[in-house]
Every structure is written in structure tokens, then in C-alpha cells.
Design a protein around this motif. Structure first.
Motif, PDB file in Angstrom:
ATOM      1  N   ASP A 181       0.909  -1.206  -0.222  1.00 19.81           N
ATOM      2  CA  ASP A 181      -0.032   0.045  -0.033  1.00 19.81           C
ATOM      3  C   ASP A 181       0.905   1.176  -0.051  1.00 19.81           C
ATOM      4  OD1 ASP A 181      -1.884   1.645   0.166  1.00 19.81           O
ATOM      5  OD2 ASP A 181      -2.972   0.974   2.002  1.00 19.81           O
ATOM      6  N   THR A 182       1.015   1.911  -1.129  1.00 15.85           N
ATOM      7  CA  THR A 182       1.899   3.006  -1.362  1.00 15.85           C
ATOM      8  C   THR A 182       1.702   4.123  -0.548  1.00 15.85           C
ATOM      9  OG1 THR A 182       2.527   2.394  -3.371  1.00 15.85           O
ATOM     10  CG2 THR A 182       3.381   4.412  -3.032  1.00 15.85           C
ATOM     11  N   CYS A 183       0.212   4.412  -0.404  1.00 14.12           N
ATOM     12  CA  CYS A 183      -0.077   5.620   0.346  1.00 14.12           C
ATOM     13  C   CYS A 183       0.061   5.448   1.651  1.00 14.12           C
ATOM     14  CB  CYS A 183      -1.606   5.778   0.166  1.00 14.12           C
ATOM     15  SG  CYS A 183      -2.192   6.061  -1.706  1.00 14.12           S
ATOM     16  N   HIS A 184       0.012   4.148   2.320  1.00 13.56           N
ATOM     17  CA  HIS A 184       0.200   3.969   3.716  1.00 13.56           C
ATOM     18  C   HIS A 184       1.729   4.113   3.860  1.00 13.56           C
ATOM     19  CE1 HIS A 184       0.476   1.706   7.215  1.00 13.56           C
ATOM     20  NE2 HIS A 184      -0.644   1.918   7.618  1.00 13.56           N
ATOM     21  N   LEU A 185       2.608   3.448   3.204  1.00 15.15           N
ATOM     22  CA  LEU A 185       3.756   3.835   3.308  1.00 15.15           C
ATOM     23  C   LEU A 185       4.394   5.269   3.445  1.00 15.15           C
ATOM     24  CD1 LEU A 185       5.165   0.809   1.221  1.00 15.15           C
ATOM     25  CD2 LEU A 185       4.859   0.610   3.600  1.00 15.15           C
ATOM     26  N   VAL A 186       3.936   6.258   2.348  1.00 10.92           N
ATOM     27  CA  VAL A 186       4.187   7.594   2.554  1.00 10.92           C
ATOM     28  C   VAL A 186       3.697   8.243   3.806  1.00 10.92           C
ATOM     29  CG1 VAL A 186       3.680   9.574   1.129  1.00 10.92           C
ATOM     30  CG2 VAL A 186       4.120   7.540  -0.045  1.00 10.92           C
ATOM     31  N   LYS A 187       2.343   7.640   4.113  1.00  9.99           N
ATOM     32  CA  LYS A 187       2.003   8.358   5.457  1.00  9.99           C
ATOM     33  C   LYS A 187       2.763   8.097   6.424  1.00  9.99           C
ATOM     34  CE  LYS A 187      -1.209   6.434   7.668  1.00  9.99           C
ATOM     35  NZ  LYS A 187      -2.552   5.717   8.083  1.00  9.99           N
ATOM     36  N   THR A 188       3.289   6.690   6.454  1.00  7.85           N
ATOM     37  CA  THR A 188       4.098   6.397   7.739  1.00  7.85           C
ATOM     38  C   THR A 188       5.448   7.014   7.740  1.00  7.85           C
ATOM     39  OG1 THR A 188       3.118   4.345   7.603  1.00  7.85           O
ATOM     40  CG2 THR A 188       5.385   4.293   8.851  1.00  7.85           C
ATOM     41  N   THR A 189       5.787   7.291   6.614  1.00  8.64           N
ATOM     42  CA  THR A 189       7.188   7.912   6.328  1.00  8.64           C
ATOM     43  C   THR A 189       7.052   9.265   6.952  1.00  8.64           C
ATOM     44  OG1 THR A 189       7.795   6.574   4.500  1.00  8.64           O
ATOM     45  CG2 THR A 189       9.034   8.661   4.828  1.00  8.64           C
ATOM     46  N   ARG A 190       6.162   9.971   6.595  1.00 15.41           N
ATOM     47  CA  ARG A 190       5.635  11.122   6.910  1.00 15.41           C
ATOM     48  C   ARG A 190       5.587  11.641   8.457  1.00 15.41           C
ATOM     49  NH1 ARG A 190      -0.077  13.287   6.525  1.00 15.41           N
ATOM     50  NH2 ARG A 190      -0.341  11.858   8.205  1.00 15.41           N
ATOM     51  N   ASN A 191       4.930  10.776   9.014  1.00 19.30           N
ATOM     52  CA  ASN A 191       4.609  10.502  10.624  1.00 19.30           C
ATOM     53  C   ASN A 191       5.846  10.372  11.340  1.00 19.30           C
ATOM     54  OD1 ASN A 191       1.985  10.975   9.920  1.00 19.30           O
ATOM     55  ND2 ASN A 191       1.436   8.914  10.376  1.00 19.30           N
TER      56      ASN A 191
ATOM     57  N   LEU B 113       9.014  11.143  10.355  1.00 21.08           N
ATOM     58  CA  LEU B 113       9.778  12.308  10.092  1.00 21.08           C
ATOM     59  C   LEU B 113       9.068  13.571  11.048  1.00 21.08           C
ATOM     60  CD1 LEU B 113      10.626  12.343   6.513  1.00 21.08           C
ATOM     61  CD2 LEU B 113      12.114  11.666   8.323  1.00 21.08           C
ATOM     62  N   GLU B 114       7.683  13.417  10.947  1.00 20.45           N
ATOM     63  CA  GLU B 114       7.066  14.779  11.775  1.00 20.45           C
ATOM     64  C   GLU B 114       7.326  14.469  13.272  1.00 20.45           C
ATOM     65  OE1 GLU B 114       2.652  17.004  12.179  1.00 20.45           O
ATOM     66  OE2 GLU B 114       2.993  14.842  11.119  1.00 20.45           O
ATOM     67  N   SER B 115       7.447  13.330  13.768  1.00 22.32           N
ATOM     68  CA  SER B 115       7.745  12.948  15.184  1.00 22.32           C
ATOM     69  C   SER B 115       9.118  12.727  15.623  1.00 22.32           C
ATOM     70  CB  SER B 115       6.652  11.764  15.585  1.00 22.32           C
ATOM     71  OG  SER B 115       7.295  10.578  14.802  1.00 22.32           O
ATOM     72  N   SER B 116       9.939  13.221  14.629  1.00 24.81           N
ATOM     73  CA  SER B 116      11.338  12.936  14.865  1.00 24.81           C
ATOM     74  C   SER B 116      11.902  14.031  15.991  1.00 24.81           C
ATOM     75  CB  SER B 116      12.194  12.906  13.601  1.00 24.81           C
ATOM     76  OG  SER B 116      13.698  13.062  13.844  1.00 24.81           O
ATOM     77  N   GLY B 117      12.390  13.495  17.019  1.00 28.23           N
ATOM     78  CA  GLY B 117      13.108  14.399  17.865  1.00 28.23           C
ATOM     79  C   GLY B 117      12.199  15.036  19.182  1.00 28.23           C
ATOM     80  N   ARG B 118      10.932  14.820  18.928  1.00 28.34           N
ATOM     81  CA  ARG B 118       9.941  15.290  19.614  1.00 28.34           C
ATOM     82  C   ARG B 118      10.176  15.081  21.394  1.00 28.34           C
ATOM     83  NH1 ARG B 118       3.906  15.812  17.029  1.00 28.34           N
ATOM     84  NH2 ARG B 118       4.575  17.029  15.319  1.00 28.34           N
ATOM     85  N   SER B 119      10.542  13.972  21.444  1.00 26.19           N
ATOM     86  CA  SER B 119      10.994  13.441  22.931  1.00 26.19           C
ATOM     87  C   SER B 119      12.433  12.830  23.004  1.00 26.19           C
ATOM     88  CB  SER B 119       9.809  12.462  23.334  1.00 26.19           C
ATOM     89  OG  SER B 119       9.827  11.281  22.588  1.00 26.19           O
ATOM     90  N   PRO B 120      12.827  12.841  24.150  1.00 27.51           N
ATOM     91  CA  PRO B 120      14.115  11.978  24.342  1.00 27.51           C
ATOM     92  C   PRO B 120      14.244  10.742  23.665  1.00 27.51           C
ATOM     93  CG  PRO B 120      13.501  13.474  26.264  1.00 27.51           C
ATOM     94  CD  PRO B 120      12.351  13.448  25.662  1.00 27.51           C
ATOM     95  N   THR B 121      12.912   9.970  23.912  1.00 31.33           N
ATOM     96  CA  THR B 121      13.020   8.684  23.468  1.00 31.33           C
ATOM     97  C   THR B 121      13.048   8.441  21.875  1.00 31.33           C
ATOM     98  OG1 THR B 121      10.660   8.374  24.025  1.00 31.33           O
ATOM     99  CG2 THR B 121      12.278   7.904  25.803  1.00 31.33           C
ATOM    100  N   SER B 122      12.451   9.412  21.404  1.00 31.63           N
ATOM    101  CA  SER B 122      12.157   9.358  19.795  1.00 31.63           C
ATOM    102  C   SER B 122      13.612   9.196  19.040  1.00 31.63           C
ATOM    103  CB  SER B 122      11.149  10.021  19.290  1.00 31.63           C
ATOM    104  OG  SER B 122      11.789  11.389  19.598  1.00 31.63           O
ATOM    105  N   ARG B 123      13.550   8.520  17.815  1.00 30.23           N
ATOM    106  CA  ARG B 123      14.715   8.877  16.880  1.00 30.23           C
ATOM    107  C   ARG B 123      14.800  10.004  16.285  1.00 30.23           C
ATOM    108  NH1 ARG B 123      14.199   3.315  13.711  1.00 30.23           N
ATOM    109  NH2 ARG B 123      12.039   4.291  13.633  1.00 30.23           N
ATOM    110  N   ARG B 124      15.890  10.676  16.117  1.00 31.28           N
ATOM    111  CA  ARG B 124      15.926  11.809  15.359  1.00 31.28           C
ATOM    112  C   ARG B 124      16.245  11.395  13.710  1.00 31.28           C
ATOM    113  NH1 ARG B 124      16.626  16.273  18.422  1.00 31.28           N
ATOM    114  NH2 ARG B 124      17.607  17.369  16.535  1.00 31.28           N
TER     115      ARG B 124
END
Length: 245
Positions: free
Chosen positions: A208-218, A220-231
């Protein structure tokens, strides 16, 4: 006609429907009455074989693809007034589970996810949910058995299954790899033999290409928001500069 319009309005916005009904400008049926019209047939898990034949009779024999998706639901039990049964347990349809002595005496698990199979026409606007299962900790073997059960019912009704679309979850990837023996020469498993087709036919697996693009966007958007999340933004920028150079 009023009931159909009320169902459409309630589907679009429940708060707007309640506001219009409470204002008394238009005499609309209650939400309990709409529920009776919406659930005109009893809901049950598993493959809805009569509905598949009804869809095949309406749209005719055509090529379809099966979409697989598992959604998280609120775990709990509900009492069915019509049947007098408790609904919400996991569907134990696999022979391995039924023959397991250790699990036969244990209490059944409460379902935490709903596995949905949807048939969609490749050359028409056919969209029909043909099977739903209540699951908990689903594995690739269980998904394998359920998928081919759905394919057998669709092929029996006259719907030719050409493709299977799913997201990039680990269970779905393991499920696709279970078909590696059909074409052992392929370096990547992307097809399988449709064993329920009347003629010799191949079934393809697609992501599902749309789902994969959405997962990539989410991600990247949540990158570095908390100390436990990956940058991921920093890593993506670093790798892009290396490729550009």
C-alpha cells in the motif's frame, strides 16, 4: 427517502445531526431508530459468503484485488440481545489452536484488533468488505489461512482475485514470504499460484504505497519530539548529502 437522508447526515456529522434534531425544525428519527435501519442484517465475524455471492451477482464476474488491514479496537465484551451471546472474543478458527490441549482449557482471549478483508474491483467501483475477524496477537500462519479462505469464497462466487494489497507490517511481510515455494527461482517473493482459480492463474502481492508514504511522513514529523524518539530528520539530511555528493 427521509431515512436515507438522515443516515447520510448522521454519517457525515453526528453532532450536526443531533443539533438539527434538537432544534425541532425538522422531524428526524432518533439515533436508535437509525441504528435499526443501519444494522439490517446481524453482524458476525468470518467470511460473509452470502454477501460475496450477492456482490458477484450485482457486479458480475470481474477481476478484483483483496485489501488486508488490521485495526485496533477497544477490547471488551458486549451482550448480543438477538442471539444471547457474549461478543468480543478472538475467533479460534485455526486447527493448531483447536487441537492445542494447553489452550483448550484456558479462557479465550479478548480481541484487541479487527482484521478486515476488502474486495475492490480493478475495472469497476466495486468495494465490499467480505470478511472480518476478531484477533489478538495475529501471526503470519493465521493470516495465511484466513486469506486463502477469503480467496476460495471469492473464486467460488465468480470474483477473480488478481492481487493482494497490504501495508508494510512485519506480519504481512512474513505472510508474503510463506509463498516462496511457489516460485523458488524468484529472488523476491512477489507472486503466488492461485490454487483456487479454475484456470492456471498467478496472484500478485503489492504494498500500500499511500500507507507507506503516510508512515514516512509521520516518522519524520515526530522525529526528535521526545528524548526517546529517534532523530530521523538529521539522519535523512545526512544521508541525502552523502548521496548528493
Amino acid at each position: 427517502m427521509i431515512v436515507r437522508w438522515a443516515l447520510l447526515l448522521h454519517k457525515k456529522s453526528k453532532s450536526a445531526y443531533r443539533y438539527i434534531r434538537d432544534s425541532a425544525l425538522v422531524c428526524l428519527p432518533s439515533e436508535r431508530t437509525l441504528s435499526d435501519y443501519r444494522c439490517y442484517k446481524p453482524l458476525s465475524t468470518g467470511v460473509d459468503t452470502p454477501y460475496i455471492f450477492e456482490v458477484a451477482e450485482k457486479f458480475g464476474k470481474q477481476d478484483v484485488t483483496i485489501l488486508i488491514d488490521e485495526m485496533k479496537v477497544s477490547a471488551g465484551l458486549t451482550y448480543s440481545v438477538s442471539t444471547g451471546e457474549l461478543c468480543g472474543y478472538v475467533d479460534s478458527l485455526d486447527a493448531d489452536t483447536l487441537l492445542d490441549v494447553s489452550q483448550s482449557t484456558a479462557s479465550p482471549d479478548t480481541a484487541s484488533h479487527a482484521l478486515c478483508f476488502m474486495a475492490r474491483g480493478l475495472k469497476s467501483n466495486l468495494q465490499a468488505v467480505v470478511a472480518t475477524y476478531a484477533t489478538h496477537c495475529l501471526n503470519a500462519e493465521q493470516l495465511y489461512n484466513r486469506f486463502w479462505h477469503v480467496v476460495s469464497c471469492c473464486e467460488l462466487a465468480g470474483l477473480r482475485v488478481r492481487c493482494c494489497v497490504s501495508d508494510g507490517a512485519s506480519i504481512n511481510r512474513k505472510f508474503i514470504k510463506l509463498h516462496c515455494d511457489d516460485f523458488p527461482d524468484d529472488p523476491i517473493t512477489y507472486r503466488a499460484v492461485n490454487r483456487f482459480s479454475k484456470e492456471q492463474r498467478v496472484l500478485f502481492f503489492a504494498s500500500d504505497t499511500c500507507h507507506l508514504v503516510k508512515t514516512t511522513r509521520n516518522c519524520l514529523e515526530s522525529s526528535g519530539r521526545s528524548p526517546t524518539s529517534r532523530r530521523l530528520v538529521v539522519s535523512f539530511y545526512f544521508d541525502f548529502n552523502i548521496i548528493h555528493c
